[in-house]
Design a protein around this motif. Structure first.
Motif, mmCIF file in Angstrom:
data_model
loop_
_atom_site.group_PDB
_atom_site.id
_atom_site.type_symbol
_atom_site.label_atom_id
_atom_site.label_comp_id
_atom_site.label_asym_id
_atom_site.label_seq_id
_atom_site.Cartn_x
_atom_site.Cartn_y
_atom_site.Cartn_z
ATOM 1 N N HIS A 1 -10.374 3.206 2.990
ATOM 2 C CA HIS A 1 -9.128 3.720 2.398
ATOM 3 C C HIS A 1 -9.028 3.241 0.963
ATOM 4 C CE1 HIS A 1 -6.723 5.228 5.808
ATOM 5 N NE2 HIS A 1 -7.451 4.394 6.521
ATOM 6 N N VAL A 2 -8.756 4.133 0.055
ATOM 7 C CA VAL A 2 -8.499 3.711 -1.321
ATOM 8 C C VAL A 2 -7.003 3.894 -1.545
ATOM 9 C CG1 VAL A 2 -9.069 3.986 -3.761
ATOM 10 C CG2 VAL A 2 -10.797 4.483 -2.003
ATOM 11 N N ILE A 3 -6.354 2.809 -1.933
ATOM 12 C CA ILE A 3 -4.903 2.861 -2.096
ATOM 13 C C ILE A 3 -4.523 2.380 -3.493
ATOM 14 C CG2 ILE A 3 -2.721 1.902 -1.235
ATOM 15 C CD1 ILE A 3 -4.070 1.995 1.539
ATOM 16 N N ASP A 4 -3.640 3.130 -4.116
ATOM 17 C CA ASP A 4 -3.159 2.790 -5.462
ATOM 18 C C ASP A 4 -2.051 1.747 -5.325
ATOM 19 O OD1 ASP A 4 -1.937 2.666 -7.917
ATOM 20 O OD2 ASP A 4 -1.877 4.839 -8.227
ATOM 21 N N MET A 5 -2.373 0.508 -5.690
ATOM 22 C CA MET A 5 -1.405 -0.580 -5.538
ATOM 23 C C MET A 5 -0.371 -0.582 -6.656
ATOM 24 S SD MET A 5 -1.494 -2.393 -2.871
ATOM 25 C CE MET A 5 -2.407 -1.771 -1.469
ATOM 26 N N GLY A 6 -0.587 0.254 -7.659
ATOM 27 C CA GLY A 6 0.355 0.307 -8.772
ATOM 28 C C GLY A 6 1.636 1.039 -8.396
ATOM 29 N N GLY A 7 1.620 1.700 -7.239
ATOM 30 C CA GLY A 7 2.801 2.459 -6.828
ATOM 31 C C GLY A 7 3.081 3.582 -7.805
ATOM 32 N N PHE A 8 2.037 4.249 -8.216
ATOM 33 C CA PHE A 8 2.087 5.368 -9.150
ATOM 34 C C PHE A 8 3.098 6.428 -8.695
ATOM 35 C CE2 PHE A 8 -0.142 9.384 -10.602
ATOM 36 C CZ PHE A 8 0.070 9.188 -11.961
ATOM 37 N N GLU A 9 3.851 6.985 -9.618
ATOM 38 C CA GLU A 9 4.842 8.039 -9.342
ATOM 39 C C GLU A 9 5.830 7.599 -8.254
ATOM 40 O OE1 GLU A 9 2.401 11.475 -8.473
ATOM 41 O OE2 GLU A 9 2.054 11.900 -10.594
ATOM 42 N N GLY A 10 6.177 6.300 -8.249
ATOM 43 C CA GLY A 10 7.184 5.796 -7.322
ATOM 44 C C GLY A 10 6.758 5.756 -5.862
ATOM 45 N N ARG A 11 5.453 5.757 -5.629
ATOM 46 C CA ARG A 11 5.004 5.777 -4.244
ATOM 47 C C ARG A 11 4.938 4.370 -3.654
ATOM 48 N NH1 ARG A 11 3.619 10.523 -2.314
ATOM 49 N NH2 ARG A 11 3.076 9.315 -0.468
ATOM 50 N N ASP A 12 5.034 4.308 -2.321
ATOM 51 C CA ASP A 12 4.903 3.035 -1.630
ATOM 52 C C ASP A 12 3.511 2.985 -0.991
ATOM 53 O OD1 ASP A 12 5.006 0.833 0.006
ATOM 54 O OD2 ASP A 12 6.351 1.770 1.489
ATOM 55 N N PRO A 13 2.671 2.002 -1.383
ATOM 56 C CA PRO A 13 1.291 1.949 -0.875
ATOM 57 C C PRO A 13 1.202 1.975 0.647
ATOM 58 C CG PRO A 13 1.594 0.352 -2.634
ATOM 59 C CD PRO A 13 2.946 0.934 -2.358
#
Ligand SMILES: Nc1nc2c(ncn2[C@@H]2O[C@H](COP(=O)(O)OP(=O)(O)OP(=O)(O)O)[C@@H](O)[C@H]2O)c(=O)[nH]1
Ligand SMILES: [Mg+2]
Length: 424
Positions: A242-254
């Motif tokens: 799984h590749v997950i964006d930890m930056g929470g790009f576009e207000g997302r929750d990892p």
């Protein structure tokens, strides 16, 4: 470009024609039969070549025609078999007959090889027909027509590890840094539209195949986004990364992203979730990443998490080494493979009546694979050949059927382009 599905037309070679010849020797008045058999036509064979990764070569050879076997000759000489036509395909290729929709081959092993369309057998020469009652038969056979098949050829990538995640999380960036694969990388969603494969050599010199897949979104299993076209590639990988964006790009929750991807994988095929997983927590260079990772770790305890910042190559080497070691522990093929694929390798003959008869403006038309093949294989050189043909039709029950349908003496009967008169 990556191509994983090709439709092909295969024409196996026709058999060579049998020969009708007689001995001509001094002092022997009535020569015996002397015509040899024709050779077999080319089979069309699919064979695994471990050096191949795509079906791209087949795209330019969608129509394959085998060669005809050599004709039989006089002096009892048989014609040579034609050389077989071998189509090389990567490991993991599946061949489906488009007429029956059945899988004919699942070429998973390195040495796999299978005949998909059989070449026609050679026609028999007149020597072969000699009997005590007819020692010098004046007929021979044409070669049998080769099989014709329309097939779908598919490749499910045999990657060891599949990178899955939402769009723009950094999947392509990762594969571009750990392998020679050079996919496009950009800050917009769905940059990757076809899977990319790359070979990774970890620090311990062990290597494995990594697949960079297009981004998944909600509803992907039902075909949303690029959808299920490529989810099937995930089915054959041994480990899911799984590749997950930890930056929470576009207000997302990892964490929500992680749950969503697992739901899509499960909806596509629940077996995928039986595979071992790891998490590549990417974009750790971003502002909120450390905070987000702490929260994420509290919710996900059963999967190993590797914090990385692909953009700076940080943590990648360690993560790849861990994957290489993990792969050592897992059998080479996915656990459920046998149940899922092997049992689907079926071969079914097209069931067809030997013939059918209908009346077209007063002409009796006879159709059917068997009767048409008989016609093609008959050499109408002599009366004897024609008589043999008529006898075979009678044996197949065609005369009885015509009579039953009301055919009258002198009616025209047609098989393919041959017309003849019906005789009681
Ligand atoms: N800040 C930061 N940006 C990154 C990192 N890794 C990748 N990116 C950026 O994220 C964007 C998307 O990267 P890609 O590798 O194309 O993402 P992807 O997951 O392959 O995206 P799709 O192909 O659309 O599914 C690019 O602008 C990358 O430069 C990282 O570790 N940190
Ligand atoms: Mg990409």
């Amino acid at each position: 470009m990556f191509i994983d599905e090709v439709t092909m037309e295969l024409y196996a070679g026709n058999g060579g024609d049998g020969c009708m010849a007689f001995r001509r020797e001094k002092y022997i008045a009535m020569g015996g039969p002397f015509g040899g058999n024709g050779g077999r036509g080319s089979h069309i064979i699919f064979k695994v070549d471990t050096g191949l990764n795509t079906l791209i070569d087949l795209k330019y050879h969608r129509i394959v025609k085998g060669k005809k076997g050599a004709n039989g000759l006089g002096k009892g000489m048989h014609g040579k078999n034609a050389e077989d036509f071998v189509i090389k395909v990567p490991q993991g290729t599946i061949v489906t007959d488009l007429d029956t929709n059945l899988i004919m081959a699942d070429l998973t092993k390195e040495e796999d090889e299978i005949v998909i369309a059989y070449g026609g057998r050679g026609g028999r020469g007149n020597i072969a027909f000699a009997t005590r009652t007819n020692p010098a038969p004046a007929f021979a056979e044409n070669g049998e027509p080769g099989e014709v098949r329309r097939v779908k050829v598919e490749l499910k990538l045999l990657a060891d590890v599949g990178l899955v995640g939402l769009p723009s999380v950094g999947k392509s960036t990762i594969i571009s840094l750990v392998s020679k694969s050079k996919p496009k990388i950009a800050a917009y969603h769905f940059t990757t539209i076809t899977p990319n494969l790359g070979v990774v050599r970890a620090k311990n010199q062990k290597s494995f195949v990594l697949a960079d897949l297009p981004g998944l979104i909600k509803g992907a299993s039902l075909g949303e986004g690029l959808g299920d076209q490529f989810l099937k590639h995930v089915e054959r990988t041994r480990v899911i990364a799984h590749v997950i964006d930890m930056g929470g790009f576009e207000g997302r929750d990892p964490y929500e992203d992680y749950v969503l991807i697992n739901q899509e994988l499960e909806a596509f095929n629940p077996n995928i979730l039986k595979k071992p997983q790891i998490i590549l927590a990417n974009k750790m260079d971003l502002e909120n990443a450390t905070e987000n990772l702490e929260a994420f770790k509290k919710k996900v305890k059963d999967v190993t998490i590797y914090p990385i910042a692909a953009i700076n190559k940080e943590g990648l080497e360690e993560a790849m080494l861990a994957l290489a070691n993990q792969l050592d522990e897992i059998p080479k093929q996915p656990l459920y493979e046998e149940e899922k694929f092997e049992s689907h390798v079926l071969y079914q003959f097209k069931t067809e009546k030997p013939f059918s008869i209908y009346n077209e403006n007063g002409t009796w038309v006879i159709r059917g694979e068997k009767v048409e093949k008989l016609l093609r294989m008959t050499k109408f050189q002599t009366n004897e050949a024609a008589e043999r043909f008529a006898m075979k039709l009678r044996k197949m029950g065609i005369d009885d059927k015509l009579r039953e349908l009301g055919a009258k003496e002198g009616d025209t009967v047609r098989i393919l382009d041959l017309e003849f008169e019906y005789k009681e």
